[in-house]
Write a protein that holds these residues in place. Structure first.
Motif, PDB file in Angstrom:
ATOM      1  N   MET A  26       0.822  -1.213   0.000  1.00 23.22           N
ATOM      2  CA  MET A  26       0.000   0.000   0.000  1.00 23.22           C
ATOM      3  C   MET A  26       0.856   1.263   0.000  1.00 23.22           C
ATOM      4  SD  MET A  26      -2.823  -1.280   2.719  1.00 23.22           S
ATOM      5  CE  MET A  26      -4.439  -0.720   2.258  1.00 23.22           C
ATOM      6  N   VAL A  27       1.956   1.256   0.749  1.00 16.84           N
ATOM      7  CA  VAL A  27       2.853   2.420   0.771  1.00 16.84           C
ATOM      8  C   VAL A  27       3.415   2.654  -0.628  1.00 16.84           C
ATOM      9  CG1 VAL A  27       5.049   3.324   1.655  1.00 16.84           C
ATOM     10  CG2 VAL A  27       3.440   2.216   3.224  1.00 16.84           C
ATOM     11  N   LEU A  28       3.890   1.589  -1.280  1.00 19.95           N
ATOM     12  CA  LEU A  28       4.477   1.749  -2.612  1.00 19.95           C
ATOM     13  C   LEU A  28       3.430   2.141  -3.646  1.00 19.95           C
ATOM     14  CD1 LEU A  28       7.147  -1.092  -2.840  1.00 19.95           C
ATOM     15  CD2 LEU A  28       7.323   1.211  -1.889  1.00 19.95           C
ATOM     16  N   ASP A  29       2.233   1.573  -3.556  1.00 17.75           N
ATOM     17  CA  ASP A  29       1.171   1.942  -4.492  1.00 17.75           C
ATOM     18  C   ASP A  29       0.788   3.415  -4.324  1.00 17.75           C
ATOM     19  OD1 ASP A  29       1.083  -0.597  -5.619  1.00 17.75           O
ATOM     20  OD2 ASP A  29      -0.583  -1.265  -4.349  1.00 17.75           O
ATOM     21  N   ARG A  30       0.751   3.871  -3.093  1.00  9.46           N
ATOM     22  CA  ARG A  30       0.425   5.274  -2.826  1.00  9.46           C
ATOM     23  C   ARG A  30       1.508   6.189  -3.395  1.00  9.46           C
ATOM     24  NH1 ARG A  30      -3.960   8.550  -1.345  1.00  9.46           N
ATOM     25  NH2 ARG A  30      -3.084  10.419  -0.401  1.00  9.46           N
ATOM     26  N   MET A  31       2.775   5.810  -3.226  1.00  9.16           N
ATOM     27  CA  MET A  31       3.871   6.607  -3.787  1.00  9.16           C
ATOM     28  C   MET A  31       3.786   6.641  -5.311  1.00  9.16           C
ATOM     29  SD  MET A  31       7.138   5.567  -1.395  1.00  9.16           S
ATOM     30  CE  MET A  31       8.217   6.833  -2.113  1.00  9.16           C
ATOM     31  N   ALA A  32       3.482   5.506  -5.928  1.00  9.67           N
ATOM     32  CA  ALA A  32       3.372   5.443  -7.393  1.00  9.67           C
ATOM     33  C   ALA A  32       2.276   6.382  -7.884  1.00  9.67           C
ATOM     34  CB  ALA A  32       3.099   4.005  -7.838  1.00  9.67           C
ATOM     35  N   ALA A  33       1.139   6.391  -7.206  1.00 10.99           N
ATOM     36  CA  ALA A  33       0.035   7.267  -7.598  1.00 10.99           C
ATOM     37  C   ALA A  33       0.410   8.737  -7.396  1.00 10.99           C
ATOM     38  CB  ALA A  33      -1.215   6.917  -6.792  1.00 10.99           C
ATOM     39  N   GLN A  34       1.100   9.000  -6.303  1.00 17.65           N
ATOM     40  CA  GLN A  34       1.460  10.376  -5.959  1.00 17.65           C
ATOM     41  C   GLN A  34       2.519  10.953  -6.902  1.00 17.65           C
ATOM     42  OE1 GLN A  34       2.849  10.501  -1.899  1.00 17.65           O
ATOM     43  NE2 GLN A  34       2.082  12.560  -1.574  1.00 17.65           N
ATOM     44  N   TYR A  35       3.497  10.131  -7.284  1.00 17.35           N
ATOM     45  CA  TYR A  35       4.637  10.631  -8.052  1.00 17.35           C
ATOM     46  C   TYR A  35       4.619  10.213  -9.525  1.00 17.35           C
ATOM     47  CZ  TYR A  35       6.303  11.944  -3.465  1.00 17.35           C
ATOM     48  OH  TYR A  35       6.397  12.507  -2.215  1.00 17.35           O
ATOM     49  N   GLY A  36       3.618   9.454  -9.924  1.00 20.23           N
ATOM     50  CA  GLY A  36       3.421   9.166 -11.340  1.00 20.23           C
ATOM     51  C   GLY A  36       4.321   8.114 -11.949  1.00 20.23           C
ATOM     52  N   LYS A  49      11.002   1.838 -11.369  1.00 19.38           N
ATOM     53  CA  LYS A  49      12.182   2.669 -11.146  1.00 19.38           C
ATOM     54  C   LYS A  49      11.751   4.121 -11.167  1.00 19.38           C
ATOM     55  CE  LYS A  49      15.767  -0.290 -13.052  1.00 19.38           C
ATOM     56  NZ  LYS A  49      16.828  -0.456 -14.050  1.00 19.38           N
ATOM     57  N   TRP A  50      12.390   4.912 -10.311  1.00 16.47           N
ATOM     58  CA  TRP A  50      12.074   6.332 -10.231  1.00 16.47           C
ATOM     59  C   TRP A  50      13.287   7.065  -9.693  1.00 16.47           C
ATOM     60  CZ3 TRP A  50      10.233   9.399  -5.723  1.00 16.47           C
ATOM     61  CH2 TRP A  50       9.686  10.632  -6.112  1.00 16.47           C
ATOM     62  N   GLN A  51      13.572   8.235 -10.228  1.00 13.75           N
ATOM     63  CA  GLN A  51      14.671   9.053  -9.729  1.00 13.75           C
ATOM     64  C   GLN A  51      14.132  10.169  -8.849  1.00 13.75           C
ATOM     65  OE1 GLN A  51      17.605  10.406 -12.520  1.00 13.75           O
ATOM     66  NE2 GLN A  51      17.681   8.428 -13.555  1.00 13.75           N
ATOM     67  N   HIS A  52      14.833  10.391  -7.738  1.00 18.13           N
ATOM     68  CA  HIS A  52      14.439  11.429  -6.787  1.00 18.13           C
ATOM     69  C   HIS A  52      15.688  12.078  -6.214  1.00 18.13           C
ATOM     70  CE1 HIS A  52      12.091  13.482  -3.733  1.00 18.13           C
ATOM     71  NE2 HIS A  52      12.892  13.003  -2.810  1.00 18.13           N
ATOM     72  N   LYS A  53      15.840  13.372  -6.452  1.00 21.51           N
ATOM     73  CA  LYS A  53      16.954  14.151  -5.901  1.00 21.51           C
ATOM     74  C   LYS A  53      18.307  13.476  -6.146  1.00 21.51           C
ATOM     75  CE  LYS A  53      14.301  16.697  -2.508  1.00 21.51           C
ATOM     76  NZ  LYS A  53      14.170  17.143  -1.125  1.00 21.51           N
ATOM     77  N   ALA A 169       8.813   9.098   4.654  1.00 23.46           N
ATOM     78  CA  ALA A 169       9.916   8.470   5.390  1.00 23.46           C
ATOM     79  C   ALA A 169      10.828   7.695   4.438  1.00 23.46           C
ATOM     80  CB  ALA A 169       9.375   7.553   6.489  1.00 23.46           C
ATOM     81  N   VAL A 170      10.241   7.033   3.446  1.00 21.18           N
ATOM     82  CA  VAL A 170      11.045   6.311   2.442  1.00 21.18           C
ATOM     83  C   VAL A 170      11.969   7.287   1.720  1.00 21.18           C
ATOM     84  CG1 VAL A 170      10.940   5.063   0.239  1.00 21.18           C
ATOM     85  CG2 VAL A 170       9.379   4.435   2.112  1.00 21.18           C
ATOM     86  N   LEU A 171      11.407   8.404   1.253  1.00 27.18           N
ATOM     87  CA  LEU A 171      12.218   9.384   0.522  1.00 27.18           C
ATOM     88  C   LEU A 171      13.283   9.994   1.413  1.00 27.18           C
ATOM     89  CD1 LEU A 171       9.499  11.154  -1.651  1.00 27.18           C
ATOM     90  CD2 LEU A 171      10.991   9.231  -2.249  1.00 27.18           C
ATOM     91  N   SER A 172      12.961  10.231   2.665  1.00 27.89           N
ATOM     92  CA  SER A 172      13.932  10.769   3.614  1.00 27.89           C
ATOM     93  C   SER A 172      15.079   9.774   3.830  1.00 27.89           C
ATOM     94  CB  SER A 172      13.246  11.090   4.941  1.00 27.89           C
ATOM     95  OG  SER A 172      14.184  11.522   5.899  1.00 27.89           O
ATOM     96  N   PHE A 173      14.741   8.483   3.958  1.00 26.11           N
ATOM     97  CA  PHE A 173      15.763   7.449   4.110  1.00 26.11           C
ATOM     98  C   PHE A 173      16.767   7.521   2.956  1.00 26.11           C
ATOM     99  CE2 PHE A 173      17.122   3.171   2.769  1.00 26.11           C
ATOM    100  CZ  PHE A 173      17.837   2.760   3.884  1.00 26.11           C
ATOM    101  N   CYS A 174      16.255   7.710   1.744  1.00 26.07           N
ATOM    102  CA  CYS A 174      17.114   7.708   0.553  1.00 26.07           C
ATOM    103  C   CYS A 174      17.919   8.994   0.395  1.00 26.07           C
ATOM    104  CB  CYS A 174      16.269   7.482  -0.699  1.00 26.07           C
ATOM    105  SG  CYS A 174      15.444   5.872  -0.735  1.00 26.07           S
ATOM    106  N   THR A 175      17.413  10.096   0.927  1.00 23.15           N
ATOM    107  CA  THR A 175      18.095  11.373   0.714  1.00 23.15           C
ATOM    108  C   THR A 175      18.797  11.910   1.965  1.00 23.15           C
ATOM    109  OG1 THR A 175      16.026  12.568   1.129  1.00 23.15           O
ATOM    110  CG2 THR A 175      16.562  12.066  -1.171  1.00 23.15           C
TER     111      THR A 175
END
Length: 187
Positions: A26-36, A49-53, A169-175
């Motif tokens: 559900m977390v990943l599906d929500r991120m996919a919907a949010q970030y396209g 796959k997705w690039q972020h910062k 939190a996922v994005l924060s972990f990565c950045t």
């Protein structure tokens, strides 16, 4: 470019889609919907796959069912040449109240069969995990029914905000790294 493997744990199939045990999906599906970005069926998993910062994020939703999640995790760590320190596994946790998040840099499976299998296949517990609280409102002997049950209506209405916070939190972990993310998101 630094690469991260973000694994959401769950079970495939429409009968599991809105169950507590699928919080990782559900977390990943929500991120996919949010970030396209979208998921495609690949070997052992749905992946995206997705690039972020300036970071390359590789998302995995294993199709091996929860108890065999380690096969997909090991395969994509190797396939994408991602070090285990850049692995984050997102899972439900009945020992946390609904709405609470807990990020840890390592740890035991804590009775979670998906994490247990990942530990066995990777032969380590030294990887980050984001635990998504689902609560423990079940009577003795009813744990399986609870985790495989759907969220009640009062929690469903809170899910979008909760899933968004987990995605942040996922994005924060990565950045920002694990320490800063734990400081900001563990409650």
């Amino acid at each position: 470019m630094t690469k991260f493997l973000i694994v959401g744990l769950g079970n495939i199939g429409p009968e599991y889609a809105m169950t507590r045990h699928n919080a990782g999906f559900m977390v990943l599906d929500r991120m996919a919907a949010q970030y396209g970005f979208g998921f495609s069926m690949t070997r052992l998993a749905y992946t995206a796959k997705w690039q972020h910062k300036g970071k390359q994020l590789f998302f995995v939703k294993p199709t091996t069912y929860m108890n065999l999640s380690g096969r997909a995790v090991a395969y994509y760590l190797k396939q994408e040449n991602i070090p285990v320190e850049n692995l984050l596994v997102i899972t439900d946790d009945k020992d946390l109240p609904f709405g609470k998040l807990r990020l840890k840099p390592k740890g035991s499976a804590g009775g979670h069969n998906g994490l247990r299998n990942i530990d066995e296949v990777l032969t380590t517990q030294e990887y980050a995990r984001l635990r998504v609280g689902i609560g423990s409102n079940f009577s003795k002997g009813r744990q399986v029914d609870f985790v495989l049950g759907e969220f009640p209506d009062d929690e469903v209405s809170q899910l979008p905000e909760y899933l968004d916070r987990a995605g942040d939190a996922v994005l924060s972990f990565c950045t920002m790294g694990i320490q800063q993310t734990m400081n900001n998101y563990n409650q």
